[in-house]
Design an enzyme around this catalytic site. Structure first.
Site, PDB file in Angstrom:
ATOM      1  N   PHE A  75       0.859  -1.196   0.000  1.00 61.11           N
ATOM      2  CA  PHE A  75       0.000   0.000   0.000  1.00 61.11           C
ATOM      3  C   PHE A  75       0.888   1.236   0.000  1.00 61.11           C
ATOM      4  O   PHE A  75       2.098   1.125   0.219  1.00 61.11           O
ATOM      5  CB  PHE A  75      -0.923  -0.003   1.234  1.00 61.11           C
ATOM      6  N   PHE A  77       2.351   3.823   1.980  1.00 61.74           N
ATOM      7  CA  PHE A  77       3.633   3.458   1.400  1.00 61.74           C
ATOM      8  C   PHE A  77       4.279   2.442   2.327  1.00 61.74           C
ATOM      9  O   PHE A  77       5.036   2.815   3.216  1.00 61.74           O
ATOM     10  CB  PHE A  77       4.531   4.715   1.267  1.00 61.74           C
TER      11      PHE A  77
END
Ligand code: CUA
Length: 270
Positions: A75, A77
């Site tokens: 995802f 980050f």
């Protein structure tokens, strides 16, 4: 027909070259284990990963004697699990075969193990799968090689390959202490520890309760991919009245709290 000897030699050399080129390309495509995501991969709904089997509880699950499935969500980050700040590093034992299932909950990322040829694109809606064998203990960085937004360069995680005896898949789900964290002197104080296992078969895990000066050690059998409860009863006469700190430990996980042992007719309300 007479073919000149040099002509034969050149024909032979050309043939060897052609075979060598085909062999090189074949090896580069399939021999190195480079994985590409394609249409034949299973598809998942990226905004609903919580209801997708495997991704509803990402992490390591034992599926065979030395085989493990690892589900990872990439995802912006980070990686779940893997990201050291938000989650935990991915931990697998040495001498294991690990099947990675990686998907994204937002945009395109990659899942790349630094220093290895494990490198796959992670596309939302698709599950990238890779099988990797880890022979020796070690640590690998996980990085994202696809530009995915402003914090792309900070998107990283860690994979730890640990010695067999340091590896475990038990989790202490919780400990239920006596109601209101108090119990009357003379009665038993009962703690219920809930332990879950991601092992594929039934295993025994030692559970320790330390309270005041008392230590209770018991063993709990937890089925494969299941959870179990263990009741630990402490005689409060041995503890004495007053506040006692308690800790429940399984492997490297602990839960703790405080228990009040009350004299008769004593209440916590003033
Ligand atoms: Cu994720 Cu770059």
């Amino acid at each position: 027909m007479h073919v000149h000897q040099y002509e034969k030699l050149w024909l032979g050399a050309a043939l060897v070259l052609i075979v060598a080129i085909i062999a090189t390309i074949t090896y580069g495509t399939v021999g190195l284990g480079i994985a590409m995501v394609d249409d034949s991969e299973e598809t998942v709904n990226p905004s609903n990963l919580g209801e997708v089997e495997g991704f509803d509880d990402p992490g390591v699950t034992q599926v065979g004697e030395n085989e493990y499935d690892v589900h990872v969500i990439a995802f912006q980050f980070g990686y779940e699990p893997g990201d050291e700040q938000l989650f935990e590093p991915i931990e697998v034992p040495e001498d294991s075969t690990v099947n990675f299932y990686v998907t994204s909950s937002d945009v395109i990322h990659s899942f790349s193990l630094v220093g290895t040829n494990v490198n796959t694109m992670v596309i939302p809606g698709e599950v990238a799968t890779m099988t990797v064998e880890f022979d020796e203990p070690g640590e690998y960085g996980i990085v994202c090689n696809e530009y995915c937004g402003p914090d792309h360069h900070n998107m990283e995680g860690k994979l730890e390959v640990v010695p067999e005896d340091e590896f475990h898949l038990f989790e202490l789900e919780g400990v239920e202490a006596p109601e209101d964290d108090e119990v009357e002197l003379g009665a038993d104080a009962t703690f219920t520890a809930t332990v879950s296992s991601d092992h594929h078969d039934e295993r025994i895990v030692p559970v320790t309760l330390e309270i005041g000066e008392e230590t209770l050690e018991e063993e709990l059998a937890v089925g494969g991919d299941a959870s179990a409860d263990l009741e630990l009863a402490v005689d409060t006469d041995a503890l004495g009245a007053g506040e006692h700190d308690w800790t429940v430990t399984i492997e490297d996980e602990t839960a703790d709290g405080q228990l009040a042992v009350l004299e008769e007719n004593e209440t916590t309300e003033e």
